[in-house]
Design an enzyme around this catalytic site. Sequence first.
Site, PDB file in Angstrom:
ATOM      1  N   HIS A   1       0.815  -1.219   0.000  1.00  0.00           N
ATOM      2  CA  HIS A   1       0.000   0.000   0.000  1.00  0.00           C
ATOM      3  C   HIS A   1       0.848   1.267   0.000  1.00  0.00           C
ATOM      4  O   HIS A   1       0.377   2.329  -0.399  1.00  0.00           O
ATOM      5  CB  HIS A   1      -0.980   0.006   1.180  1.00  0.00           C
ATOM      6  CG  HIS A   1      -0.359   0.266   2.512  1.00  0.00           C
ATOM      7  ND1 HIS A   1      -0.147  -0.717   3.444  1.00  0.00           N
ATOM      8  CD2 HIS A   1       0.087   1.416   3.092  1.00  0.00           C
ATOM      9  CE1 HIS A   1       0.395  -0.193   4.524  1.00  0.00           C
ATOM     10  NE2 HIS A   1       0.550   1.093   4.335  1.00  0.00           N
TER      11      HIS A   1
ATOM     12  N   ASP B   1      -0.233  -7.507   1.015  1.00  0.00           N
ATOM     13  CA  ASP B   1       0.277  -6.163   1.305  1.00  0.00           C
ATOM     14  C   ASP B   1       1.799  -6.167   1.423  1.00  0.00           C
ATOM     15  O   ASP B   1       2.368  -5.457   2.247  1.00  0.00           O
ATOM     16  CB  ASP B   1      -0.359  -5.578   2.573  1.00  0.00           C
ATOM     17  CG  ASP B   1      -0.162  -4.072   2.676  1.00  0.00           C
ATOM     18  OD1 ASP B   1       0.185  -3.442   1.658  1.00  0.00           O
ATOM     19  OD2 ASP B   1      -0.322  -3.525   3.783  1.00  0.00           O
TER      20      ASP B   1
ATOM     21  N   SER C   1       4.858   2.014   9.311  1.00  0.00           N
ATOM     22  CA  SER C   1       4.333   0.886   8.550  1.00  0.00           C
ATOM     23  C   SER C   1       5.351   0.437   7.508  1.00  0.00           C
ATOM     24  O   SER C   1       5.964   1.253   6.809  1.00  0.00           O
ATOM     25  CB  SER C   1       3.029   1.289   7.862  1.00  0.00           C
ATOM     26  OG  SER C   1       2.427   0.189   7.237  1.00  0.00           O
TER      27      SER C   1
END
Length: 411
Positions: free
Chosen positions: A113, A143, A229
Amino acid sequence: MQSGPIMHSRTMTNPVAAICCAAVLLLLAACGNLSTSRDQAPVRQLETSAAPTPTGLSADVVSAADAEYLLLTNIYARSSPSVVNIEVVSGDETRRGSGFVYDRRGHLITNAHLVNDADAIVVTLGNTYVLDADLLGLDHFSDLAVLKISAPAERLSPLKIGESATVRVGQRALSIGNPFGLKASMTTGIVSGLGRTLSSAQLIDAGVAAGFDNPAIIQIDAAIHPGSSGGPLLDSTGLVIGLTTAMQSDSGQFQGIGFAVPADTMRRVIPDLIAEGRVEYAWMGISVMPENGGYGVAGLSEALDLPVERGVLLRGVSEGSPAELAGLRGGDTTVEVRGKAVCAGGDLIVAINDFYIEDLDALITYLVQNSRPGDEVELVVIRNREAKEVSLKLQSRPERERPTIDCHTAQ
C-alpha cells in the site's frame, strides 16, 4: 527597743526580688504567653533530623533490573542499520514509510500500500545513504512489496526472517520504523492476538476480486505511528516475525492495536515477487457463512447437530472450481439460527493433507503459506455424519468471482 522602718508587702523594694521578677516576665514574653493551667501541659517543639541518604544498590541488583533493557539495546544496535526510510511520490501525493534490507543483492521489503501507483521511490539507508529504488513487484493480497536498489553489498545489512508458526500470544514484540520521518525508532510491546484477517487487497485496490483476505495476521500492542508501517517486527532474538502493515484507529493515531503480516507469509510471497513480480495463490472455490458472530462450525454445531465443533462448513461451491470438480457440495437447506438464515447441509472440511483445521482462517492460511496452483491436496470431509477422503487439484485464483452453487441454486 528600736524598731526599723515598717515595709508594706505590696511595695517590695528589695532589688534582688525586683530583678528576679523582671527576668520571669521576659521569659514569659519570649515563650509566647504560655498557659500555666494544671489542665494544659506546655507546648514543646519537636526536633527533626534529615533522613539518611540511601546507599547505592549492589551491581547484581542493577544488572538484573537492566537485563531487559540490555537485550533491547542490543537488538536495536544490530537491527536498526537494516531499516530503511522510504519516500514515495505518486502524482501530487508524497507518502513516507519504512522497510528493511532483505539481502545483499539490494532487495528491500515494504508494504504494497505504500508503493502502490508510485511515480518515484527514494530510499534512505540506515547510514543516511540516499538513492533511488525500483519497484520489482507487489502483492495486494498480502500487502507485501519488493524494491530493488543498486548499492554496494558492504552497505547492506540483511535481516533474517524467522518462522511465525511458533509465535505465541504474550511474547515480546519489537517494532523498528521511521514514525513521522524520525529515523529508526523502536517501540516495544507484546503479541496480543493471532489469526486475525485483513482485507488488504480491497483496501489497496477496490477493483480486485473480493473475498480473499490476508490471513494469520499478528496483532500487537507495540505502537505503530504513521511512517512506521513497512518496518520489521522482531522477536527477542532479533529474527523478523512479521512486517508491520496497518493499525486500527478511529483517529488515525495509534490506539493500542497494530497488525503485522506474518513471517511465514513473507517466506512464501517474497521469492515469487523477486522472481516473477507477482504471486499466484491456490484456490479451491468454496464459500462459507461469515464466521464472526458465532456462525462458524463451533457456533452452529449444536443448532445444526453437527458431529464436530471445528472445521469449515461449506455454504456453496463456485461453478467450474476445483471444489465442484472434486465433487464437494454446498448447502441445500435454509435454516434459521438465532434470527439469521443459514445455508445448511453442505460438506464439512476438517483436514487438509493431514493438517486438522479449526476454522476458515486456518484453511486459508494453509493454502497461502503451504500450497501453489496445480498442487493436489487430500481433504477429510464429513458428509451426512460420515467422514470421507476427497482429492482436489488446486487452481489459481480467478480475477472475477464466479457464480456459486448453494441452497439458493440447488435443485
